[in-house]
Scaffold this motif. Sequence first.
Motif, PDB file in Angstrom:
ATOM      1  N   ARG A 240      45.039  59.321 -13.969  1.00  0.00           N
ATOM      2  CA  ARG A 240      44.616  59.249 -12.748  1.00  0.00           C
ATOM      3  C   ARG A 240      44.475  60.647 -11.991  1.00  0.00           C
ATOM      4  O   ARG A 240      43.811  60.737 -10.955  1.00  0.00           O
ATOM      5  N   ARG A 241      44.927  61.888 -12.550  1.00  0.00           N
ATOM      6  CA  ARG A 241      44.796  62.808 -11.954  1.00  0.00           C
ATOM      7  C   ARG A 241      43.126  63.512 -11.967  1.00  0.00           C
ATOM      8  O   ARG A 241      42.429  62.760 -12.596  1.00  0.00           O
ATOM      9  N   SER A 242      43.059  64.586 -11.363  1.00  0.00           N
ATOM     10  CA  SER A 242      41.522  64.846 -11.011  1.00  0.00           C
ATOM     11  C   SER A 242      41.009  65.408 -12.220  1.00  0.00           C
ATOM     12  O   SER A 242      39.718  65.332 -12.376  1.00  0.00           O
ATOM     13  N   GLY A 243      41.450  65.970 -13.205  1.00  0.00           N
ATOM     14  CA  GLY A 243      40.834  66.560 -14.217  1.00  0.00           C
ATOM     15  C   GLY A 243      39.995  67.895 -14.065  1.00  0.00           C
ATOM     16  O   GLY A 243      39.065  68.093 -14.489  1.00  0.00           O
ATOM     17  N   GLU A 244      40.396  68.376 -13.058  1.00  0.00           N
ATOM     18  CA  GLU A 244      39.724  69.649 -12.648  1.00  0.00           C
ATOM     19  C   GLU A 244      40.129  70.992 -13.485  1.00  0.00           C
ATOM     20  O   GLU A 244      39.535  71.932 -13.447  1.00  0.00           O
ATOM     21  N   THR A 245      41.413  71.059 -13.995  1.00  0.00           N
ATOM     22  CA  THR A 245      41.853  72.272 -14.831  1.00  0.00           C
ATOM     23  C   THR A 245      42.448  71.872 -16.207  1.00  0.00           C
ATOM     24  O   THR A 245      42.543  70.759 -16.507  1.00  0.00           O
ATOM     25  N   GLU A 246      42.118  72.787 -16.996  1.00  0.00           N
ATOM     26  CA  GLU A 246      42.632  72.678 -18.411  1.00  0.00           C
ATOM     27  C   GLU A 246      44.159  72.613 -18.663  1.00  0.00           C
ATOM     28  O   GLU A 246      44.484  71.946 -19.466  1.00  0.00           O
ATOM     29  N   GLU A 248      46.170  70.891 -16.546  1.00  0.00           N
ATOM     30  CA  GLU A 248      46.731  69.748 -16.390  1.00  0.00           C
ATOM     31  C   GLU A 248      46.577  68.743 -17.542  1.00  0.00           C
ATOM     32  O   GLU A 248      47.362  68.083 -18.037  1.00  0.00           O
ATOM     33  N   PHE A 249      45.430  68.988 -18.355  1.00  0.00           N
ATOM     34  CA  PHE A 249      45.179  68.340 -19.695  1.00  0.00           C
ATOM     35  C   PHE A 249      46.148  68.893 -20.805  1.00  0.00           C
ATOM     36  O   PHE A 249      46.661  67.996 -21.556  1.00  0.00           O
ATOM     37  N   MET A 250      46.453  70.138 -20.839  1.00  0.00           N
ATOM     38  CA  MET A 250      47.399  70.693 -21.575  1.00  0.00           C
ATOM     39  C   MET A 250      48.784  70.100 -21.617  1.00  0.00           C
ATOM     40  O   MET A 250      49.726  69.488 -22.267  1.00  0.00           O
ATOM     41  N   TYR A 251      49.144  69.646 -20.227  1.00  0.00           N
ATOM     42  CA  TYR A 251      50.354  69.035 -19.840  1.00  0.00           C
ATOM     43  C   TYR A 251      50.408  67.653 -20.362  1.00  0.00           C
ATOM     44  O   TYR A 251      51.469  67.192 -21.057  1.00  0.00           O
ATOM     45  N   LEU A 252      49.417  66.909 -20.486  1.00  0.00           N
ATOM     46  CA  LEU A 252      49.255  65.614 -20.944  1.00  0.00           C
ATOM     47  C   LEU A 252      49.310  65.777 -22.170  1.00  0.00           C
ATOM     48  O   LEU A 252      50.130  64.839 -23.017  1.00  0.00           O
ATOM     49  N   LEU A 253      48.595  66.440 -23.063  1.00  0.00           N
ATOM     50  CA  LEU A 253      48.738  66.719 -24.617  1.00  0.00           C
ATOM     51  C   LEU A 253      50.019  66.931 -25.063  1.00  0.00           C
ATOM     52  O   LEU A 253      50.686  66.524 -26.001  1.00  0.00           O
ATOM     53  N   ASP A 254      50.811  67.636 -24.210  1.00  0.00           N
ATOM     54  CA  ASP A 254      52.348  68.086 -24.771  1.00  0.00           C
ATOM     55  C   ASP A 254      53.152  66.948 -24.460  1.00  0.00           C
ATOM     56  O   ASP A 254      53.745  66.826 -25.481  1.00  0.00           O
ATOM     57  N   TYR A 255      52.837  66.132 -23.631  1.00  0.00           N
ATOM     58  CA  TYR A 255      53.531  64.760 -23.627  1.00  0.00           C
ATOM     59  C   TYR A 255      53.405  64.003 -24.493  1.00  0.00           C
ATOM     60  O   TYR A 255      54.060  63.390 -25.346  1.00  0.00           O
ATOM     61  N   LEU A 256      51.885  64.045 -25.047  1.00  0.00           N
ATOM     62  CA  LEU A 256      51.742  63.161 -26.223  1.00  0.00           C
ATOM     63  C   LEU A 256      52.368  63.665 -27.575  1.00  0.00           C
ATOM     64  O   LEU A 256      52.829  62.895 -28.474  1.00  0.00           O
ATOM     65  N   ARG A 257      52.614  64.782 -27.531  1.00  0.00           N
ATOM     66  CA  ARG A 257      52.930  65.367 -28.897  1.00  0.00           C
ATOM     67  C   ARG A 257      54.302  65.258 -29.020  1.00  0.00           C
ATOM     68  O   ARG A 257      55.077  65.021 -29.698  1.00  0.00           O
ATOM     69  N   ALA A 280      35.205  65.725 -18.677  1.00  0.00           N
ATOM     70  CA  ALA A 280      35.293  65.613 -20.271  1.00  0.00           C
ATOM     71  C   ALA A 280      35.035  67.200 -20.764  1.00  0.00           C
ATOM     72  O   ALA A 280      35.749  67.297 -21.919  1.00  0.00           O
ATOM     73  N   ALA A 281      34.264  67.959 -20.338  1.00  0.00           N
ATOM     74  CA  ALA A 281      34.173  69.297 -20.714  1.00  0.00           C
ATOM     75  C   ALA A 281      35.432  70.076 -20.965  1.00  0.00           C
ATOM     76  O   ALA A 281      36.260  70.797 -21.486  1.00  0.00           O
ATOM     77  N   THR A 282      36.307  69.880 -19.700  1.00  0.00           N
ATOM     78  CA  THR A 282      37.309  70.547 -19.435  1.00  0.00           C
ATOM     79  C   THR A 282      38.662  70.023 -20.270  1.00  0.00           C
ATOM     80  O   THR A 282      39.320  70.877 -20.772  1.00  0.00           O
ATOM     81  N   PHE A 283      38.460  68.578 -20.616  1.00  0.00           N
ATOM     82  CA  PHE A 283      39.555  68.414 -21.543  1.00  0.00           C
ATOM     83  C   PHE A 283      39.196  68.927 -22.880  1.00  0.00           C
ATOM     84  O   PHE A 283      40.093  68.927 -23.802  1.00  0.00           O
ATOM     85  N   GLN A 284      38.066  68.961 -23.484  1.00  0.00           N
ATOM     86  CA  GLN A 284      37.609  69.600 -24.599  1.00  0.00           C
ATOM     87  C   GLN A 284      38.388  70.982 -24.809  1.00  0.00           C
ATOM     88  O   GLN A 284      38.779  71.238 -25.783  1.00  0.00           O
TER      89      GLN A 284
END
Length: 331
Positions: A240-246, A248-257, A280-284
């Motif tokens: 649900r978050r905005s996906g504006e920063t790397e 926030e996605f790193m936090y999600l990846l840390d959760y998954l790991r 999408a580019a920010t997630f990559q």
Amino acid sequence: MAGETSKIAKMASKLSDELFAEFFWTKVGPEDANWPCEDQEHHGVATHPADVVFWYDEPYSSKRTFVHCDLKSYAKGSISTAAIQGALTSLCKQVACAEKSEAWRNLYMHGNVTPDVCGLLFVYNHDGGYDKDFANHLTNIKDEKLPLPKGSRAFVLGPRDIAWLDNVRFEIRQMRGAAGPQALPAAANCKYFYPQLDGRANLQPEKARAATLEMLTSPWIVLEYEAGANAQRGFLVFYRRSGETEEEFMYLLDYLRHYQVLEHGTMIEIKSFQTAPAAAATFQKATQRYIESLGGAATSDLAIKLAAIKYTKMTQAVSDFSEIDLGMDYE
């Protein structure tokens, strides 16, 4: 006028039925029922209403949560701080009474479980025109002023929250109707994911399949499924978050790991909603940064699993209920 009001109210009821069924909530007892107030002196009413009650099993305790709902269907001009405060105050009184009411218990509660009653104010904008920040209506409502017993819980879902959950529901339905490797298996092979938290085991892994209110109001919803003859595990993360920063996605990846999703998931897909154009580019880039932060090579098992995560945007949909159709919805 009364008939029109009834049809508008029915919109919130119909949407809540369809919505929460996809999150594995179960409806119990009568709808639109009144039951005696247990504290008439303080509450100022003889009876309380119950629009609908749902239940689900908690993952980290042996309790069963009963969600006492107040369903509101407002036009955009009717959503005000006063209206929300009034509705929330009334809901808190209902929860306070439900917890000690034998009449409520006889209507809604199973006798073989440890119950936990909470309240849900469901604020649906039926004309689709509300574009303000709903949270502003809640900031001036002091929790300590609400007539809610200590330790009890009351949740509020505003128009934007409901639109988010409705889009998750729509996406799941679309994927179940798809073909090939993108298809999601039937509901019987799906459950919402609750990791083994530090010091908190999942006590009801087979029964607790539903998305709790805490999950539905969190930044992401994780659906776990088993697919194919080998019952391979897959995970869908609705983000649900905005996906504006790397970050926030790193936090999600840390959760998954951290919670072994990367170890167990043969397929992991993140589906975002109303994110930034470059999400999408920010997630990559976040994935590449995350691998570097762990000191891993791009060819390590972890890096390969991270690189295999699919990131897509959800198709936005809006549930629209016709008053005429609802008026012809014969029992």
